[in-house]
Scaffold this active site. Structure first.
Site, PDB file in Angstrom:
ATOM      1  CD1 TRP A   1      -3.234   1.248   1.261  1.00 36.77           C
ATOM      2  CD2 TRP A   1      -1.332   2.281   2.123  1.00 36.77           C
ATOM      3  NE1 TRP A   1      -3.533   2.447   1.578  1.00 36.77           N
ATOM      4  CE2 TRP A   1      -2.634   3.334   2.324  1.00 36.77           C
ATOM      5  CE3 TRP A   1      -0.151   2.969   2.663  1.00 36.77           C
ATOM      6  CZ2 TRP A   1      -2.557   4.265   2.861  1.00 36.77           C
ATOM      7  CZ3 TRP A   1      -0.406   4.124   3.307  1.00 36.77           C
ATOM      8  CH2 TRP A   1      -1.424   4.892   3.246  1.00 36.77           C
TER       9      TRP A   1
ATOM     10  N   GLY B   1     -11.428   3.880  -0.984  1.00 35.67           N
ATOM     11  CA  GLY B   1     -12.335   3.300  -1.604  1.00 35.67           C
ATOM     12  C   GLY B   1     -13.257   3.811  -2.539  1.00 35.67           C
TER      13      GLY B   1
ATOM     14  NE  ARG C   1      -7.205   7.554   7.407  1.00 34.66           N
ATOM     15  CZ  ARG C   1      -6.449   6.491   7.061  1.00 34.66           C
ATOM     16  NH1 ARG C   1      -5.548   6.591   6.103  1.00 34.66           N
ATOM     17  NH2 ARG C   1      -6.708   5.428   7.460  1.00 34.66           N
TER      18      ARG C   1
ATOM     19  CG  ASP D   1     -12.469   2.480   2.744  1.00 30.08           C
ATOM     20  OD1 ASP D   1     -11.883   1.680   1.956  1.00 30.08           O
ATOM     21  OD2 ASP D   1     -11.931   3.253   3.474  1.00 30.08           O
TER      22      ASP D   1
ATOM     23  CG  ASN E   1      -7.266   7.464   2.505  1.00 31.83           C
ATOM     24  OD1 ASN E   1      -8.257   6.937   2.180  1.00 31.83           O
ATOM     25  ND2 ASN E   1      -6.047   6.758   2.781  1.00 31.83           N
TER      26      ASN E   1
ATOM     27  CB  CYS F   1      -7.503   2.451  -3.111  1.00 29.85           C
ATOM     28  SG  CYS F   1      -8.015   2.471  -1.602  1.00 29.85           S
TER      29      CYS F   1
ATOM     30  CD1 TRP G   1      -2.469   6.611  -6.016  1.00 27.11           C
ATOM     31  CD2 TRP G   1      -0.660   6.000  -6.772  1.00 27.11           C
ATOM     32  NE1 TRP G   1      -1.683   7.622  -6.411  1.00 27.11           N
ATOM     33  CE2 TRP G   1      -0.629   7.233  -6.688  1.00 27.11           C
ATOM     34  CE3 TRP G   1       0.486   5.197  -7.033  1.00 27.11           C
ATOM     35  CZ2 TRP G   1       0.563   7.910  -7.230  1.00 27.11           C
ATOM     36  CZ3 TRP G   1       1.789   6.118  -7.489  1.00 27.11           C
ATOM     37  CH2 TRP G   1       1.585   7.172  -7.682  1.00 27.11           C
ATOM     38  CG  ASP G   2      -5.755   4.596   0.148  1.00 27.39           C
ATOM     39  OD1 ASP G   2      -6.674   5.101  -0.379  1.00 27.39           O
ATOM     40  OD2 ASP G   2      -5.887   4.191   1.202  1.00 27.39           O
TER      41      ASP G   2
HETATM   42  C1  DGJ Z   1      -8.378   3.703   2.982  1.00 21.64           C
HETATM   43  C2  DGJ Z   1      -8.408   2.540   2.118  1.00 21.64           C
HETATM   44  O1  DGJ Z   1      -9.617   2.406   1.259  1.00 21.64           O
HETATM   45  C3  DGJ Z   1      -8.414   1.157   3.148  1.00 21.64           C
HETATM   46  O2  DGJ Z   1      -8.654   0.034   2.309  1.00 21.64           O
HETATM   47  C4  DGJ Z   1      -7.203   1.387   3.663  1.00 21.64           C
HETATM   48  O3  DGJ Z   1      -6.296   1.103   2.602  1.00 21.64           O
HETATM   49  C5  DGJ Z   1      -7.083   2.617   4.313  1.00 21.64           C
HETATM   50  N1  DGJ Z   1      -7.285   3.648   3.575  1.00 21.64           N
HETATM   51  C6  DGJ Z   1      -5.661   2.786   4.971  1.00 21.64           C
HETATM   52  O4  DGJ Z   1      -5.288   3.979   5.432  1.00 21.64           O
END
Ligand code: DGJ
Length: 721
Positions: free
Chosen positions: A381, A496, A413, A515, A450, A493, A447-448
């Site tokens: 990740w 999600g 976050r 998610d 957030n 990602c 590849w997140d």
């Molecule tokens: C958000 C992602 O959608 C999750 O699956 C996970 O990877 C978390 N971030 C990790 O911080």
């Protein structure tokens, strides 16, 4: 007549054809207008009779007497806004990639229409490409400043569609984190309807995919873009409905210098008689002309991800014990999620420090080798576009962060973003992630991303350019990384599902869908996603019960049934499984692997209504129709006399199929044989499915059943008769 397969130019008429559709445009005194877009015409005789008093322009401009939303917004250096871009010429040109942006591929020729605004020497190019077998037309729009002064672009459409009739509905796919892409239908009446994202990404909130539809007539539109977007629809009294889609004009003001070009994101458009057909066209198009590289048609591995098993609380020993069970149950890829780097013991610190958290992992290179020694692939990740203020990166390079001088940044976050509009930051991200991949020989990258964008600022670019420059920066990094590591499977990602769009899919063949892993919610999230994106692009995991997002409980069978509608994974503390659960999961994985080609790449039809109603589900049919798998879902138990039924779809109506279902422990139970015609036309009774769940163990669960249809050969049928 100038003619290339699928593209024709005849005097002032321009014709694009796909297998089942025709699009006819006309140069009408300098303005190019739609004459026809619909079912394929093999004969265009009389097309001039379809000309119109109220012109349906392919691109409405400001200051030309157009009283609805103008597609193109240009401000000249004297402050005026009128443009009069007149048709100059049409050419058939070799297909070209769009500069700086992801786009479709696989066509040889395109039709290019050129327009000039004489006083300013501004030029407009609208390039159409027909993708025959997908019944999709792509539209790429660009502007060139041939004048001597800068021009300011306030809105640049990717596409404008105008259709006859004003009794259409506008279909959008909206939601939020953990409730993405719920289908909404809005009647287009008086006034405008807008589907827009202004959070810097294609977003959880409003997907760029939309449709306008009425009985027997559906137009689907999507954008190959991952940033702010907007689609506006509007009807008028003259009986027309207009749709304009492109980058959102919110905070958009692009300075186009003399001699420079601006390229709008590519739009893709499909016409079909029904919403389902339009959706099938779009999905076929994505599989063939968006997803690319080694993983395009390659079976995707069944993965185990440690996130919901451990969150940040793990060490090498824990990871290896999870990997042991992952190997034992037949998974193929182990994904080490967030928390393996820097001082990342929680979400307050560490982002940006893409160095081993050695106390936790014992070194990711070593850990990855140990996992591979168990017969699993190794994936990792990353969240490369972000930084925590508590990180070495931020302490060393605070100037890399996306911040406005003298203002407190908005944290989400606990993190802020990196300024990817800056080439230096792009270079940092590229090198850091390349190093991670090399260090652990990663075979998969998650590849997140957030958070959403708030503190847009770059000292060297115009503020109205920021959002788009960020996207160009991101695409530049992705272009280079995916070219350097062609064998790595990338999964996008954004918490999600926050960037489930065609732009990201050009680089990453999969996206973590949501998610929210609750099976009941996943049914509508996956159905809403499947409206535009094929199942091979949708990560779908089985997770623990009660579900961490909703607290609902569903049987393991139900959780698998729903997840096998996408690319299967498990996100679970496998070390806590009972022997019976382990066996059940092993059998799920083995079943999935046996039918993986079909489940991941077959033609998937939706059943029932996943957004409201008594039943929903899918049926996925192999290309030769010899095999199909269907999962039917009944969201709640109804009283005993309530009969729930479905018609299956896509089967060969002339064939006979052996029908069986998978019971709770994975045995295939034969139900009998039935003709494809009966299965597709008859009402198959489903309420027997209520008996499948142990309601003492799972209160208020969802009910699912997986059916397998296998064509019975003519020879065997004869022998049986
Ligand atoms: C958000 C992602 O959608 C999750 O699956 C996970 O990877 C978390 N971030 C990790 O911080």
């Amino acid at each position: 007549m100038l003619e290339v397969f699928m593209l024709k130019i005849k005097e002032n008429y321009f014709i694009l054809e796909t297998e089942h559709t025709s699009l006819v445009l006309k140069n009408d005194g300098g303005e190019v207008v739609y004459l026809y877009y619909g079912e394929k015409l093999n004969n265009y005789c009389g097309i001039e009779l379809y000309e119109d008093g109220w012109k349906s322009s392919i691109l409405s401009q400001c200051g030309t007497g157009n009283h609805r939303e103008p597609a193109l917004g240009v401000r000249f250096s004297d402050g005026s806004r009128k443009t009069n871009l007149k048709f100059h010429r049409a050419r058939i040109v070799p297909f070209e990639k769009i500069e700086g942006l992801p786009c479709s591929y696989g066509a040889e020729k395109s039709l290019r229409l050129e327009f000039i605004d004489a006083p300013s020497k501004l030029k407009l190019y609208v390039t159409y490409t027909a993708y025959e077998e997908s019944d999709v037309v792509s539209v790429a729009t660009s502007l060139y400043n041939g004048g001597k002064k800068p021009v300011y672009l306030e809105s640049v459409p990717s596409v404008q569609l105008e259709v006859r009739g004003r009794d259409f509905s506008f279909i959008t796919f909206d939601g939020d984190w953990a409730s993405e892409r719920r289908r909404h239908e809005h009647k287009i009446g008086v006034g405008k309807l807008v589907n827009e994202s202004i959070v810097g990404s294609s977003s959880h909130h409003h997907n760029p995919f939309t449709l306008i539809e009425r009985a027997g007539e559906v137009y689907a539109v999507n954008l190959v873009y991952s940033g702010n977007h907007r689609t506006v629809v509007e009807s008028n009294d003259a009986g027309k409905t207009r749709l304009i889609a492109g980058i959102s004009p919110y905070a958009f003001d692009w300075e186009l210098l003399p001699g420079a070009s601006f390229f709008a994101p590519e739009a893709v458009v499909a016409y079909a008689a029904t919403e389902e057909e339009a959706s099938l066209c779009m999905r076929r198009f994505v599989s063939e002309h968006i997803v690319r590289g080694k993983w395009k048609k390659k079976p995707r591995p069944v993965l185990v991800n440690n996130w919901e098993a451990t969150y940040f609380d793990f060490n090498a020993e824990k990871i290896l014990s999870l990997a042991d069970v992952a190997a034992e149950i037949g998974a193929e890829l182990f994904v080490l999620d967030d928390g393996w780097f820097g001082a990342r013991d929680d979400d307050f610190r560490g982002l940006g420090d893409w160095e081993d958290h050695v106390e936790k992992t014992g070194g990711i290179g070593i850990l990855a080798d140990k996992i591979r020694a168990k017969g699993l692939k190794f994936g990792i990740w990353v969240e490369p576009e972000m930084v925590n203020e508590d990180s070495d990166l931020y302490r060393k390079h605070p100037e890399y962060a996306m911040k406005i001088p003298r203002r407190e940044p908005t944290r989400m976050r606990n993190q802020i973003m990196l300024n990817l509009a800056d080439p230096q930051v792009q270079g940092f991200v590229y090198r850091a992630i390349a190093r991670v991949i090399e260090q652990c020989k990663a075979q998969y990258i998650k590849w997140d991303y957030n958070r959403t964008m708030t503190d847009c600022f770059d000292k060297s670019s115009h503020s109205g350019e920021y959002y788009h420059r960020y996207m160009l920066g991101l695409y530049n990094v992705l272009e280079k990384l995916t070219a350097r590591f062609p064998n790595v499977l990338f999964e996008s990602c954004a918490s999600g599902g926050g960037r489930f769009d065609l732009g990201m899919l050009c680089y990453m063949p999969q996206t973590w869908t949501s998610d929210n892993t609750d099976a009941r919610d996943r049914v509508y999230i996956q159905a809403g996603t499947a409206a535009a994106y094929p199942q091979s692009t949708m990560g779908a995991h089985v997770s623990i019960c009660p579900n961490h997002q909703t607290q609902n409980s569903n049987s393991l069978e139900t959780r698998f049934d729903v997840a096998c509608g996408g690319v299967l994974g498990y996100e679970y503390d496998l070390t806590k499984l009972t022997d019976a659960e382990k066996k059940e999961i092993s059998e799920q994985i083995s079943f999935y692997k046996t039918h993986r080609e079909l489940l991941q790449f077959g033609t998937q039809y939706m059943l029932g209504n996943a957004f409201e109603g008594d039943m929903s589900g899918f049926i996925t049919v192999s290309p030769d129709k010899s095999k199909a798998i269907s999962v039917v879902c009944l969201p709640f138990r109804r009283v005993w006399y309530h009969t729930v039924c479905t018609k299956f779809q896509g089967l060969d109506e002339k064939a006979v199929y052996a029908v069986s279902y998978r019971d709770a422990v994975g045995n295939l139970v034969k139900l009998g044989e039935a003709s494809g015609a009966l299965l597709c036309k008859g009402q198959f009774r489903l309420d027997t499915v209520y008996d499948t769940v142990d309601t003492k163990r799972y209160s208020n669960p969802m009910y699912t059943r997986l059916y397998l249809f296998e064509k019975v050969s003519a020879k065997r049928r004869k022998t049986n008769e």
